[in-house]
Design a protein around this motif. Structure first.
Motif, PDB file in Angstrom:
ATOM      1  N   GLY A   1       0.762  -1.193  -0.063  1.00 16.09           N
ATOM      2  CA  GLY A   1       0.157   0.144   0.172  1.00 16.09           C
ATOM      3  C   GLY A   1       0.674   1.471   0.193  1.00 16.09           C
TER       4      GLY A   1
ATOM      5  N   PHE B   1      -4.840   7.065   2.796  1.00 12.27           N
ATOM      6  CA  PHE B   1      -4.811   6.124   1.644  1.00 12.27           C
ATOM      7  C   PHE B   1      -4.656   6.734   0.247  1.00 12.27           C
ATOM      8  CE2 PHE B   1      -5.139   1.979  -0.219  1.00 12.27           C
ATOM      9  CZ  PHE B   1      -5.789   2.195  -1.405  1.00 12.27           C
TER      10      PHE B   1
ATOM     11  N   ALA C   1      -3.050   0.804  -3.470  1.00 13.57           N
ATOM     12  CA  ALA C   1      -2.932  -0.598  -2.860  1.00 13.57           C
ATOM     13  C   ALA C   1      -3.013  -1.302  -3.813  1.00 13.57           C
ATOM     14  CB  ALA C   1      -3.473  -0.859  -1.665  1.00 13.57           C
TER      15      ALA C   1
ATOM     16  N   THR D   1      -6.069  -3.676  -7.974  1.00 16.61           N
ATOM     17  CA  THR D   1      -5.345  -2.342  -7.234  1.00 16.61           C
ATOM     18  C   THR D   1      -6.716  -1.518  -6.705  1.00 16.61           C
ATOM     19  OG1 THR D   1      -5.583  -1.652  -9.548  1.00 16.61           O
ATOM     20  CG2 THR D   1      -3.637  -2.170  -8.730  1.00 16.61           C
TER      21      THR D   1
ATOM     22  N   TYR E   1      -6.725  -2.807   2.774  1.00 13.38           N
ATOM     23  CA  TYR E   1      -5.737  -2.001   2.199  1.00 13.38           C
ATOM     24  C   TYR E   1      -5.954  -0.359   2.728  1.00 13.38           C
ATOM     25  CZ  TYR E   1      -9.985  -1.168  -0.523  1.00 13.38           C
ATOM     26  OH  TYR E   1     -11.160  -0.765  -1.061  1.00 13.38           O
ATOM     27  N   ARG E   2      -7.035   0.224   3.174  1.00 13.79           N
ATOM     28  CA  ARG E   2      -7.238   1.445   3.655  1.00 13.79           C
ATOM     29  C   ARG E   2      -6.815   1.775   5.053  1.00 13.79           C
ATOM     30  NH1 ARG E   2     -10.276   4.855   0.773  1.00 13.79           N
ATOM     31  NH2 ARG E   2     -11.337   3.823  -1.217  1.00 13.79           N
TER      32      ARG E   2
ATOM     33  N   TYR F   1      -1.249  -2.666   8.191  1.00 16.71           N
ATOM     34  CA  TYR F   1      -0.020  -3.044   7.633  1.00 16.71           C
ATOM     35  C   TYR F   1       1.144  -3.387   8.617  1.00 16.71           C
ATOM     36  CZ  TYR F   1      -2.060  -1.199   3.131  1.00 16.71           C
ATOM     37  OH  TYR F   1      -2.723  -1.032   2.107  1.00 16.71           O
TER      38      TYR F   1
END
Length: 127
Positions: free
Chosen positions: A35, A47, A50, A58, A108-109, A114
């Motif tokens: 990301g 964000f 990613a 994506t 991903y946001r 992560y």
């Protein structure tokens, strides 16, 4: 320990383009989602984009989806963020992060999703 590093930042005029690279080491890169986040002065990390394992999907922020693309080269342990039609609002420090075997379509946001982060690279867009 996983290491992540961003390169490719710099100063660009509005309307210009820039490509950022994110290279990771000490991991099996193909097992990770990647990301990108942006942090403007005085603000939190936002964000940007990613990519899933294998690069099949994506994701982009609302202001980036028509101007940015993201790709990855697992043989090089590198992901790329291609940015076009840059605007002054794109200015900030861009951080790359990796997430081991992400599942679902919401990971991903979130910054907290992560596992490892790079130190960031500065992008400045002048008007």
């Amino acid at each position: 320990q996983v290491e992540v590093k961003e390169t490719g930042g710099g100063l660009v005029q509005a309307g210009g383009s820039l490509t950022l690279s994110c290279t990771a080491s000490r991991l099996v890169f193909s097992n990770y989602g990647v990301g990108w986040f942006r942090q403007a002065p005085g603000k939190g990390r936002e964000f940007v984009a990613a990519i899933t394992r294998g690069g099949g999907t994506t994701y982009f922020g609302d202001s980036e989806k028509d101007r940015y693309t993201m790709s990855r080269d697992d043989a090089q342990n590198t992901a790329y963020l291609q940015m076009t039609d840059l605007k002054p609002g794109d200015t900030g420090v861009y951080y790359c992060a990796v997430r081991w075997r992400p599942l679902g379509d919401t990971w991903y946001r979130e910054v907290s999703s992560y596992d490892s982060w790079g130190p960031g690279t500065q992008v400045t867009v002048s008007s």
